[in-house]
Design a protein around this motif. Structure first.
Motif, PDB file in Angstrom:
ATOM      1  N   ILE A  10      16.776  11.682  28.381  1.00 24.11           N
ATOM      2  CA  ILE A  10      15.800  11.856  29.462  1.00 24.11           C
ATOM      3  C   ILE A  10      16.429  12.721  30.549  1.00 24.11           C
ATOM      4  O   ILE A  10      17.513  12.398  31.059  1.00 24.11           O
ATOM      5  CB  ILE A  10      15.381  10.473  30.012  1.00 24.11           C
ATOM      6  CG1 ILE A  10      14.698   9.680  28.895  1.00 24.11           C
ATOM      7  CG2 ILE A  10      14.463  10.624  31.225  1.00 24.11           C
ATOM      8  CD1 ILE A  10      14.624   8.195  29.126  1.00 24.11           C
ATOM      9  N   ASP A  11      15.741  13.792  30.885  1.00 24.88           N
ATOM     10  CA  ASP A  11      16.270  14.781  31.824  1.00 24.88           C
ATOM     11  C   ASP A  11      15.689  14.504  33.219  1.00 24.88           C
ATOM     12  O   ASP A  11      14.540  14.850  33.508  1.00 24.88           O
ATOM     13  CB  ASP A  11      15.883  16.186  31.324  1.00 24.88           C
ATOM     14  CG  ASP A  11      16.453  17.293  32.197  1.00 24.88           C
ATOM     15  OD1 ASP A  11      16.925  17.005  33.321  1.00 24.88           O
ATOM     16  OD2 ASP A  11      16.406  18.456  31.747  1.00 24.88           O
ATOM     17  N   LEU A  12      16.507  13.897  34.061  1.00 20.19           N
ATOM     18  CA  LEU A  12      16.034  13.516  35.400  1.00 20.19           C
ATOM     19  C   LEU A  12      15.819  14.735  36.292  1.00 20.19           C
ATOM     20  O   LEU A  12      14.941  14.724  37.165  1.00 20.19           O
ATOM     21  CB  LEU A  12      17.022  12.546  36.053  1.00 20.19           C
ATOM     22  CG  LEU A  12      17.204  11.209  35.326  1.00 20.19           C
ATOM     23  CD1 LEU A  12      18.354  10.412  35.932  1.00 20.19           C
ATOM     24  CD2 LEU A  12      15.918  10.385  35.375  1.00 20.19           C
ATOM     25  N   ASP A  13      16.586  15.783  36.061  1.00 15.79           N
ATOM     26  CA  ASP A  13      16.362  17.013  36.835  1.00 15.79           C
ATOM     27  C   ASP A  13      14.992  17.610  36.513  1.00 15.79           C
ATOM     28  O   ASP A  13      14.328  18.177  37.389  1.00 15.79           O
ATOM     29  CB  ASP A  13      17.444  18.057  36.529  1.00 15.79           C
ATOM     30  CG  ASP A  13      18.747  17.738  37.256  1.00 15.79           C
ATOM     31  OD1 ASP A  13      18.724  16.897  38.183  1.00 15.79           O
ATOM     32  OD2 ASP A  13      19.785  18.310  36.879  1.00 15.79           O
ATOM     33  N   ALA A  14      14.600  17.487  35.255  1.00 15.04           N
ATOM     34  CA  ALA A  14      13.269  18.017  34.878  1.00 15.04           C
ATOM     35  C   ALA A  14      12.180  17.202  35.571  1.00 15.04           C
ATOM     36  O   ALA A  14      11.180  17.765  36.039  1.00 15.04           O
ATOM     37  CB  ALA A  14      13.099  17.983  33.365  1.00 15.04           C
ATOM     38  N   ILE A  15      12.366  15.889  35.656  1.00 14.08           N
ATOM     39  CA  ILE A  15      11.365  15.057  36.354  1.00 14.08           C
ATOM     40  C   ILE A  15      11.304  15.451  37.830  1.00 14.08           C
ATOM     41  O   ILE A  15      10.211  15.647  38.386  1.00 14.08           O
ATOM     42  CB  ILE A  15      11.693  13.557  36.189  1.00 14.08           C
ATOM     43  CG1 ILE A  15      11.573  13.153  34.706  1.00 14.08           C
ATOM     44  CG2 ILE A  15      10.767  12.701  37.059  1.00 14.08           C
ATOM     45  CD1 ILE A  15      11.979  11.719  34.401  1.00 14.08           C
ATOM     46  N   ALA A  16      12.474  15.591  38.451  1.00 15.19           N
ATOM     47  CA  ALA A  16      12.508  15.990  39.870  1.00 15.19           C
ATOM     48  C   ALA A  16      11.899  17.380  40.036  1.00 15.19           C
ATOM     49  O   ALA A  16      11.140  17.629  40.987  1.00 15.19           O
ATOM     50  CB  ALA A  16      13.944  15.949  40.386  1.00 15.19           C
ATOM     51  N   GLY A  17      12.216  18.280  39.095  1.00 17.04           N
ATOM     52  CA  GLY A  17      11.668  19.637  39.159  1.00 17.04           C
ATOM     53  C   GLY A  17      10.157  19.637  39.016  1.00 17.04           C
ATOM     54  O   GLY A  17       9.455  20.399  39.696  1.00 17.04           O
ATOM     55  N   ARG A 342      19.537   5.217  24.959  1.00 15.33           N
ATOM     56  CA  ARG A 342      18.990   6.090  26.000  1.00 15.33           C
ATOM     57  C   ARG A 342      20.120   6.768  26.765  1.00 15.33           C
ATOM     58  O   ARG A 342      21.104   6.121  27.100  1.00 15.33           O
ATOM     59  CB  ARG A 342      18.139   5.281  26.972  1.00 15.33           C
ATOM     60  CG  ARG A 342      16.848   4.829  26.349  1.00 15.33           C
ATOM     61  CD  ARG A 342      16.028   3.988  27.286  1.00 15.33           C
ATOM     62  NE  ARG A 342      14.758   3.681  26.649  1.00 15.33           N
ATOM     63  CZ  ARG A 342      13.557   3.845  27.204  1.00 15.33           C
ATOM     64  NH1 ARG A 342      13.466   4.279  28.442  1.00 15.33           N
ATOM     65  NH2 ARG A 342      12.470   3.563  26.542  1.00 15.33           N
ATOM     66  N   SER A 343      19.945   8.024  27.053  1.00 17.65           N
ATOM     67  CA  SER A 343      20.904   8.698  27.930  1.00 17.65           C
ATOM     68  C   SER A 343      20.132   9.521  28.944  1.00 17.65           C
ATOM     69  O   SER A 343      19.012   9.977  28.672  1.00 17.65           O
ATOM     70  CB  SER A 343      21.842   9.586  27.117  1.00 17.65           C
ATOM     71  OG  SER A 343      21.119  10.630  26.526  1.00 17.65           O
ATOM     72  N   TYR A 344      20.724   9.636  30.101  1.00 21.30           N
ATOM     73  CA  TYR A 344      20.087  10.363  31.195  1.00 21.30           C
ATOM     74  C   TYR A 344      20.991  11.501  31.625  1.00 21.30           C
ATOM     75  O   TYR A 344      22.206  11.339  31.693  1.00 21.30           O
ATOM     76  CB  TYR A 344      19.854   9.428  32.389  1.00 21.30           C
ATOM     77  CG  TYR A 344      18.795   8.380  32.113  1.00 21.30           C
ATOM     78  CD1 TYR A 344      17.466   8.599  32.438  1.00 21.30           C
ATOM     79  CD2 TYR A 344      19.136   7.170  31.509  1.00 21.30           C
ATOM     80  CE1 TYR A 344      16.496   7.635  32.178  1.00 21.30           C
ATOM     81  CE2 TYR A 344      18.177   6.202  31.244  1.00 21.30           C
ATOM     82  CZ  TYR A 344      16.854   6.436  31.588  1.00 21.30           C
ATOM     83  OH  TYR A 344      15.893   5.496  31.325  1.00 21.30           O
ATOM     84  N   THR A 345      20.387  12.638  31.932  1.00 25.15           N
ATOM     85  CA  THR A 345      21.154  13.745  32.502  1.00 25.15           C
ATOM     86  C   THR A 345      20.516  14.120  33.835  1.00 25.15           C
ATOM     87  O   THR A 345      19.315  13.937  34.046  1.00 25.15           O
ATOM     88  CB  THR A 345      21.138  14.989  31.587  1.00 25.15           C
ATOM     89  OG1 THR A 345      19.775  15.309  31.280  1.00 25.15           O
ATOM     90  CG2 THR A 345      21.892  14.725  30.304  1.00 25.15           C
ATOM     91  N   GLY A 347      19.624  14.482  37.914  1.00 25.54           N
ATOM     92  CA  GLY A 347      19.122  13.523  38.896  1.00 25.54           C
ATOM     93  C   GLY A 347      20.161  13.096  39.916  1.00 25.54           C
ATOM     94  O   GLY A 347      19.929  12.169  40.686  1.00 25.54           O
ATOM     95  N   GLY A 348      21.309  13.766  39.887  1.00 26.31           N
ATOM     96  CA  GLY A 348      22.365  13.359  40.812  1.00 26.31           C
ATOM     97  C   GLY A 348      22.995  12.049  40.394  1.00 26.31           C
ATOM     98  O   GLY A 348      23.812  11.480  41.102  1.00 26.31           O
ATOM     99  N   GLY A 349      22.582  11.534  39.204  1.00 27.74           N
ATOM    100  CA  GLY A 349      23.117  10.245  38.735  1.00 27.74           C
ATOM    101  C   GLY A 349      24.435  10.437  38.000  1.00 27.74           C
ATOM    102  O   GLY A 349      25.012  11.513  37.998  1.00 27.74           O
ATOM    103  N   SER A 350      24.867   9.368  37.326  1.00 28.22           N
ATOM    104  CA  SER A 350      26.209   9.386  36.747  1.00 28.22           C
ATOM    105  C   SER A 350      26.204   9.553  35.230  1.00 28.22           C
ATOM    106  O   SER A 350      27.125   9.177  34.561  1.00 28.22           O
ATOM    107  CB  SER A 350      26.920   8.083  37.104  1.00 28.22           C
ATOM    108  OG  SER A 350      26.130   6.996  36.637  1.00 28.22           O
ATOM    109  N   GLY A 351      25.144  10.163  34.668  1.00 28.99           N
ATOM    110  CA  GLY A 351      25.118  10.410  33.229  1.00 28.99           C
ATOM    111  C   GLY A 351      24.670   9.203  32.440  1.00 28.99           C
ATOM    112  O   GLY A 351      23.933   8.384  32.922  1.00 28.99           O
ATOM    113  N   ALA A 352      25.111   9.116  31.202  1.00 30.79           N
ATOM    114  CA  ALA A 352      24.644   8.067  30.295  1.00 30.79           C
ATOM    115  C   ALA A 352      25.038   6.690  30.758  1.00 30.79           C
ATOM    116  O   ALA A 352      24.499   5.713  30.314  1.00 30.79           O
ATOM    117  CB  ALA A 352      25.167   8.311  28.903  1.00 30.79           C
TER     118      ALA A 352
END
Ligand SMILES: Cc1ncc(COP(=O)(O)O)c(C=O)c1O
Length: 352
Positions: A10-17, A342-345, A347-352
């Protein structure tokens, strides 16, 4: 721990974008974030801080539990709950500083405060006050007055204009900001944007303009492992019900995702996946834990157990999978199963 048979990125930058893109489109209207149903299945705990960092300060959830969870994550935002407290739960709404959406006369009587959203039904016939009853409330103050479009994803549907007109007239009677548009509503034009838009699906990469190119960034990539590959040595039938027949020489790959993972049983026939950059069709029925792909089009020996098949991503998007299954992308996202790693990229978060 054994390696998981499926993975969901899940790409958090894409959601923010996507949220920022909607802000640009909706301006001067503000843009909230609709994060009910665990942010449409993508994880409220990761999605909402990313939206907050992008600047989102008003969120919509479906019920008290979701509101309480979100308050624990984000102490400094406004949270509107699309249903008002049932008897005995008013204190909880106050404790968590939740704005109830007041849908009917009972809600309005039980919550006399100004810290609430008034929902007027202009044609959805689901939740919301009858327009005839709204007139009696003109003296009351609300944080927001809202309504919800029934057909925003069908720009030519006459109900859109009818709802817009009725809401324009009703909202003008209240001294409060107004909100009508969901994701698709933002694309219906400036007349639908009022003071606040409430997008959900477009944040998560679904197409708010069906039939046209998707203006949103893709957000998820869903992959599952190939478990077994076989070449049919004779004519065979595939899967439960023997609904598909293959000739001798066809090559089939069994992949580790099924309807228990939210890969809807109705997706076959019609759905496809990507394997080594090539689109391959599903064949036979979707099982609980697996699907079968016809990989005859790939070079012999190129598909092996352990390879990853892309079920959503690389052009196979959730909307296409939904269409194959006779449903909508919302159901694909909110059905995504618990077995995927699940892994996240971003979003300013800390990755998976
Ligand atoms: C009242 C309300 N507003 C906004 C939304 C967001 O809609 P969408 O996901 O189509 O943008 C929903 C979602 O169903 C909703 O119920």
């Amino acid at each position: 721990m054994p390696a998981p048979p499926g993975r969901l990125a899940i790409d958090l930058d894409a959601i923010a974008g996507n949220w920022l893109k909607l802000c640009g489109l909706a301006a001067p209207a503000a843009v909230a974030g609709v994060v009910k149903a665990d942010a449409y299945g993508l994880g409220m705990d990761r999605v909402t801080p990313a939206l907050r960092r992008a600047g989102c300060s008003l969120f919509f959830v479906a019920g008290l539990e979701e509101g309480a969870s979100l308050r624990a994550l984000l102490p400094d935002v406004e949270i509107a709950v699309l249903s008002a407290p049932v008897e005995g739960f008013q204190a909880a709404y106050r404790d968590y500083r939740l704005l109830p959406v007041l849908n009917h006369a009972g809600d309005l009587a039980a919550w006399p405060g100004e810290d609430a959203v008034l929902h007027i039904d202009t044609g959805m016939t689901r939740l919301g006050l009858d327009p005839a009853d709204a007139a009696a409330l003109e003296q009351r103050r609300f944080r927001l007055v809202m309504s919800h479009l029934a057909c925003a994803d069908e720009p030519d549907h006459p109900l859109n204009e009818a709802q817009r007109r009725l809401f324009t007239e009703l909202a003008a009677r209240f001294d409060a900001p107004a909100s009508l548009a969901n994701s698709s509503g933002v694309f219906l034009g400036p007349g639908y944007r009022f003071d606040l838009a409430r997008p959900g699906m477009a944040l998560y990469g679904l197409n708010p303009t069906p039939g046209e190119a998707n203006p949103m960034q893709p957000v998820i990539r869903l992959e599952a492992r190939v478990l077994q590959v076989r070449e049919a040595g004779r004519p065979l039938t595939v899967g439960y019900g023997a609904t598909a027949e293959v000739r001798a020489g066809r090559r089939l790959a069994t992949v580790a995702a099924g309807y228990a993972d939210g890969y809807l049983r109705a997706a076959s026939p019609g759905a496809g996946a990507m394997l080594h950059g090539r689109e391959v069709p599903l064949i036979g029925r979707v099982s609980m834990d697996s699907i079968v792909l016809d990989v005859t089009g790939l070079p012999p020996g190129s598909v092996n157990p352990g390879d990853w098949a892309v079920l959503i991503g690389e052009g196979v998007d959730a909307d296409a999978l939904a269409e194959a299954a006779g449903t909508i992308g919302y159901e694909i996202l909110t059905s995504l199963g618990a077995r995927y790693a699940r892994s996240y990229t971003g979003g300013g978060g800390s990755g998976a």
